[in-house]
Design an enzyme around this catalytic site. Sequence first.
Site, PDB file in Angstrom:
ATOM      1  N   ASP A   1       0.859  -1.177   0.000  1.00  0.00           N
ATOM      2  CA  ASP A   1       0.000   0.000   0.000  1.00  0.00           C
ATOM      3  C   ASP A   1       0.898   1.229   0.000  1.00  0.00           C
ATOM      4  O   ASP A   1       1.483   1.587   1.026  1.00  0.00           O
ATOM      5  CB  ASP A   1      -0.905  -0.010   1.230  1.00  0.00           C
ATOM      6  CG  ASP A   1      -1.814   1.211   1.308  1.00  0.00           C
ATOM      7  OD1 ASP A   1      -1.762   2.059   0.392  1.00  0.00           O
ATOM      8  OD2 ASP A   1      -2.562   1.321   2.301  1.00  0.00           O
TER       9      ASP A   1
ATOM     10  N   ALA B   1      -0.551   3.891  -9.741  1.00  0.00           N
ATOM     11  CA  ALA B   1      -1.346   5.122  -9.822  1.00  0.00           C
ATOM     12  C   ALA B   1      -2.825   4.778  -9.823  1.00  0.00           C
ATOM     13  O   ALA B   1      -3.214   3.649 -10.139  1.00  0.00           O
ATOM     14  CB  ALA B   1      -1.000   5.902 -11.085  1.00  0.00           C
ATOM     15  N   TYR B   2      -3.625   5.769  -9.472  1.00  0.00           N
ATOM     16  CA  TYR B   2      -5.082   5.680  -9.629  1.00  0.00           C
ATOM     17  C   TYR B   2      -5.411   6.450 -10.901  1.00  0.00           C
ATOM     18  O   TYR B   2      -5.347   7.677 -10.926  1.00  0.00           O
ATOM     19  CB  TYR B   2      -5.765   6.277  -8.404  1.00  0.00           C
ATOM     20  CG  TYR B   2      -7.287   6.232  -8.425  1.00  0.00           C
ATOM     21  CD1 TYR B   2      -7.984   5.258  -9.130  1.00  0.00           C
ATOM     22  CD2 TYR B   2      -8.035   7.176  -7.717  1.00  0.00           C
ATOM     23  CE1 TYR B   2      -9.365   5.218  -9.136  1.00  0.00           C
ATOM     24  CE2 TYR B   2      -9.423   7.147  -7.709  1.00  0.00           C
ATOM     25  CZ  TYR B   2     -10.087   6.168  -8.422  1.00  0.00           C
ATOM     26  OH  TYR B   2     -11.456   6.124  -8.430  1.00  0.00           O
TER      27      TYR B   2
ATOM     28  N   THR C   1       1.484  12.716 -16.203  1.00  0.00           N
ATOM     29  CA  THR C   1       0.454  12.756 -17.236  1.00  0.00           C
ATOM     30  C   THR C   1       0.349  14.105 -17.945  1.00  0.00           C
ATOM     31  O   THR C   1       0.702  15.149 -17.369  1.00  0.00           O
ATOM     32  CB  THR C   1      -0.914  12.424 -16.604  1.00  0.00           C
ATOM     33  OG1 THR C   1      -1.957  12.570 -17.570  1.00  0.00           O
ATOM     34  CG2 THR C   1      -1.214  13.351 -15.443  1.00  0.00           C
ATOM     35  N   ASP C   2      -0.163  14.066 -19.167  1.00  0.00           N
ATOM     36  CA  ASP C   2      -0.485  15.293 -19.892  1.00  0.00           C
ATOM     37  C   ASP C   2      -1.603  16.080 -19.213  1.00  0.00           C
ATOM     38  O   ASP C   2      -1.747  17.281 -19.433  1.00  0.00           O
ATOM     39  CB  ASP C   2      -0.889  14.964 -21.331  1.00  0.00           C
ATOM     40  CG  ASP C   2      -2.021  13.944 -21.429  1.00  0.00           C
ATOM     41  OD1 ASP C   2      -2.091  13.048 -20.556  1.00  0.00           O
ATOM     42  OD2 ASP C   2      -2.830  14.034 -22.367  1.00  0.00           O
TER      43      ASP C   2
ATOM     44  N   TYR D   1      -7.904  14.202 -11.286  1.00  0.00           N
ATOM     45  CA  TYR D   1      -6.800  13.329 -11.663  1.00  0.00           C
ATOM     46  C   TYR D   1      -5.538  14.140 -11.945  1.00  0.00           C
ATOM     47  O   TYR D   1      -4.460  13.860 -11.396  1.00  0.00           O
ATOM     48  CB  TYR D   1      -7.180  12.499 -12.889  1.00  0.00           C
ATOM     49  CG  TYR D   1      -6.040  11.682 -13.449  1.00  0.00           C
ATOM     50  CD1 TYR D   1      -5.487  10.630 -12.726  1.00  0.00           C
ATOM     51  CD2 TYR D   1      -5.503  11.971 -14.703  1.00  0.00           C
ATOM     52  CE1 TYR D   1      -4.430   9.888 -13.234  1.00  0.00           C
ATOM     53  CE2 TYR D   1      -4.447  11.235 -15.221  1.00  0.00           C
ATOM     54  CZ  TYR D   1      -3.915  10.196 -14.485  1.00  0.00           C
ATOM     55  OH  TYR D   1      -2.859   9.464 -14.992  1.00  0.00           O
TER      56      TYR D   1
ATOM     57  N   TRP E   1      -2.227   9.135 -22.986  1.00  0.00           N
ATOM     58  CA  TRP E   1      -3.097   8.239 -23.754  1.00  0.00           C
ATOM     59  C   TRP E   1      -2.502   6.824 -23.871  1.00  0.00           C
ATOM     60  O   TRP E   1      -2.370   6.274 -24.965  1.00  0.00           O
ATOM     61  CB  TRP E   1      -3.356   8.827 -25.134  1.00  0.00           C
ATOM     62  CG  TRP E   1      -4.103  10.115 -25.163  1.00  0.00           C
ATOM     63  CD1 TRP E   1      -4.247  11.017 -24.153  1.00  0.00           C
ATOM     64  CD2 TRP E   1      -4.811  10.675 -26.281  1.00  0.00           C
ATOM     65  NE1 TRP E   1      -4.985  12.100 -24.564  1.00  0.00           N
ATOM     66  CE2 TRP E   1      -5.351  11.921 -25.868  1.00  0.00           C
ATOM     67  CE3 TRP E   1      -5.019  10.250 -27.586  1.00  0.00           C
ATOM     68  CZ2 TRP E   1      -6.095  12.729 -26.706  1.00  0.00           C
ATOM     69  CZ3 TRP E   1      -5.760  11.064 -28.425  1.00  0.00           C
ATOM     70  CH2 TRP E   1      -6.306  12.289 -27.998  1.00  0.00           C
TER      71      TRP E   1
END
Length: 268
Positions: A34, A58-59, A99-100, A122, A147
Amino acid sequence: MAAIKTVIFGAYGMLGHDLQTVYPGAVLRGHELDITDERAVGACIRDLSPDLVVNAAAYTDVDGCEDNRDLAFAVNGEALAYIASACSDAGATLVHYSTDYVFDGSKREYIESDTPAPINVYGASKLLGEQNIVKNTGDYRIIRTSWLFGRHGKNFVETMLHLSKQMDQVRVVNDQVGKPTYTVDLARKTPEIVGLEPGIYHVTNDGVCSWYDFARAIIENVVPCSSAEFPRKAKRPAYSVLANTKTAPLRHWSDALADYLNAKGESD
């Protein structure tokens, strides 16, 4: 590479599976660790004493993050403070994937030094993760990508193939633009990034397209629609194109997609 003691967090996710191939001798950690448990993370890294920690945990459910804000910030944001701090204490290099969606989509293209401005939970949670890494260790490589599609998890390609069989026409938005990225290519690029200076790197497959363009390369019975016609819980950036200014580009996304579909055909 074999001489570098490596730990992969999120080792059984879509990207994690392909990282296992790149780092065949790595110690693998999945849901049994965790990452939101500071003590558990610290003990894991301290006991293993790795040279390299690759975090692919990641979520990633963008709409789900809107409903589960606390979980999103715990997994994507706060956990990175624990991981980065433990890596610093152990003298380990940390690789983390972002992330983008840390950007708002108001520009046609984003370079690594552009100021983030997320427009959904997010993106905001992933930005917090980036910030916590920078605060807690100096030896980091943050890889922003976009993506993602790969053979070992739910992704847009599989969704399109499934819907194409269930529906006469599949509606896909044509006003969100970005760069599809194959997890195999991203994983293979990671060791090169590890060998570069600490910092933030944009790594995607080459080529820019809309979700509709991407879908059209996968299935035939697709029709375009606007984001307004296809509302989602989380707002998406209209243009989230990541420009990589620091390394050579990956191959075009259409070539990567062809390899993905070929591999899928061989294994099905």
